[in-house]
Design an enzyme around this catalytic site. Sequence first.
Site, PDB file in Angstrom:
ATOM      1  N   TRP A  33      46.989  66.273  -2.487  1.00  0.00           N
ATOM      2  CA  TRP A  33      47.218  67.252  -1.430  1.00  0.00           C
ATOM      3  C   TRP A  33      46.381  66.975  -0.197  1.00  0.00           C
ATOM      4  O   TRP A  33      46.862  67.086   0.938  1.00  0.00           O
ATOM      5  CB  TRP A  33      47.010  68.670  -1.960  1.00  0.00           C
ATOM      6  CG  TRP A  33      48.066  69.044  -2.942  1.00  0.00           C
ATOM      7  CD1 TRP A  33      47.914  69.336  -4.259  1.00  0.00           C
ATOM      8  CD2 TRP A  33      49.481  69.128  -2.695  1.00  0.00           C
ATOM      9  NE1 TRP A  33      49.126  69.587  -4.852  1.00  0.00           N
ATOM     10  CE2 TRP A  33      50.098  69.470  -3.916  1.00  0.00           C
ATOM     11  CE3 TRP A  33      50.271  68.943  -1.562  1.00  0.00           C
ATOM     12  CZ2 TRP A  33      51.480  69.632  -4.028  1.00  0.00           C
ATOM     13  CZ3 TRP A  33      51.651  69.104  -1.679  1.00  0.00           C
ATOM     14  CH2 TRP A  33      52.237  69.446  -2.902  1.00  0.00           C
ATOM     15  N   ASP A  93      41.485  74.010   2.146  1.00  0.00           N
ATOM     16  CA  ASP A  93      42.707  74.387   1.433  1.00  0.00           C
ATOM     17  C   ASP A  93      42.266  74.919   0.073  1.00  0.00           C
ATOM     18  O   ASP A  93      41.797  74.168  -0.778  1.00  0.00           O
ATOM     19  CB  ASP A  93      43.609  73.159   1.273  1.00  0.00           C
ATOM     20  CG  ASP A  93      44.829  73.425   0.402  1.00  0.00           C
ATOM     21  OD1 ASP A  93      45.000  74.564  -0.085  1.00  0.00           O
ATOM     22  OD2 ASP A  93      45.614  72.481   0.181  1.00  0.00           O
ATOM     23  N   LYS A 111      50.404  79.794  -6.081  1.00  0.00           N
ATOM     24  CA  LYS A 111      49.626  79.244  -7.177  1.00  0.00           C
ATOM     25  C   LYS A 111      48.774  80.309  -7.874  1.00  0.00           C
ATOM     26  O   LYS A 111      48.796  80.429  -9.087  1.00  0.00           O
ATOM     27  CB  LYS A 111      48.744  78.100  -6.666  1.00  0.00           C
ATOM     28  CG  LYS A 111      49.569  76.933  -6.145  1.00  0.00           C
ATOM     29  CD  LYS A 111      48.705  75.785  -5.681  1.00  0.00           C
ATOM     30  CE  LYS A 111      49.549  74.659  -5.106  1.00  0.00           C
ATOM     31  NZ  LYS A 111      50.442  74.041  -6.081  1.00  0.00           N
TER      32      LYS A 111
END
Length: 358
Positions: free
Chosen positions: A101, A169, A193
């Site tokens: 990511w 993040d 998530k």
Amino acid sequence: MDTINFGAGPAKLPREVMCKVQRDFLNYENSGISVVEMSHRSAEYEKINNDAQKELRSLLNVPENYKIIFLQGGGTGIFAAVAMNLMGRTGSADYFVTGSWSSKAAKEASKYGKVNLVLPKTDVYTEVPDKSTWKLDPQASYVYYCANETIHGVEFPFIPDVDVPLVADMSSNFLSRPVDVSKFGVIYAAAQKNIGPAGVTLVIIREDLLGNPLPICPLILDFTVMAKDNSLHNTPPTFGVYVMGQVFKWVTEQGGVEEMERLAKLKSELIYSTIENSGGFYFTSVKAGYRSRMNVPFRIKNSELEPEFLKEAKNLKMIQLKGHRLVGGIRASLYNAITMEETQAFKKFMEDFMKAHK
């Protein structure tokens, strides 16, 4: 036994929240309409929007000089938004790449300015390399990192100490531990998530970082516009914001982020200890000290057994355990909504499977 959803995202939501959502779905607060039908300009939705912000501000002790905004576009959209809103300060940014990511984020940011990779380039993600290897640029507009890599299972056990605005993040470990928000310029989390359904991404941004987007920044990703209009410039993901607000309330009722952290440690230790005590039957490549408490990727030494493991788990209603397509293997995501009892049931299955196939 009820189905246990170990999915990495979209992921399990707390049952109590789902039951509340079910009750509100057809008739929200006796309004006569569903929560998905109300206008985003209505007083009812304005309260939903403000209450979600207020609950989150309380949970994380968000300082008054930070704005909380709700956006669309997911984490991938925010990869671009961060760069287009912040890169204009100096034209460059530093990126920690510790997994897929953060790698994707760095690649996206490179479209809008110069990206400096803080860490030595690698395709093997098993840790956060020692500070002696870091190459930080004091002229960077910001420093970016992914607090928890959902795919590779690498989690930062610390907050990087830097001299420029820090961007994090936190999509897959948001609200799983206390965070000193004042150490960050921007924190963001895609909801699907650990805090809600897909479709909404929250951003916490320090006010002094607003007001300088690149000219090419689309209005929909302009933090300044969205903050000024209280996330109501255009039609927001109203249902997602509503559910997320309910999750925030649930976390508060459970004992806050401190209790989420306590449980996260206990749940992840149950699974990691099973791996460590398996005599090599199970193994994980992530080094101790950097292992995610939210996403536990692991392999079976005899990889031919992995499809059988997934099949038998599914027969026991333990689902979404297949590892990400980039890394394969098995992955158990232990988000806040996963209970101790569910984690213990998975641990027992791992032990039983090992006994049957060792």
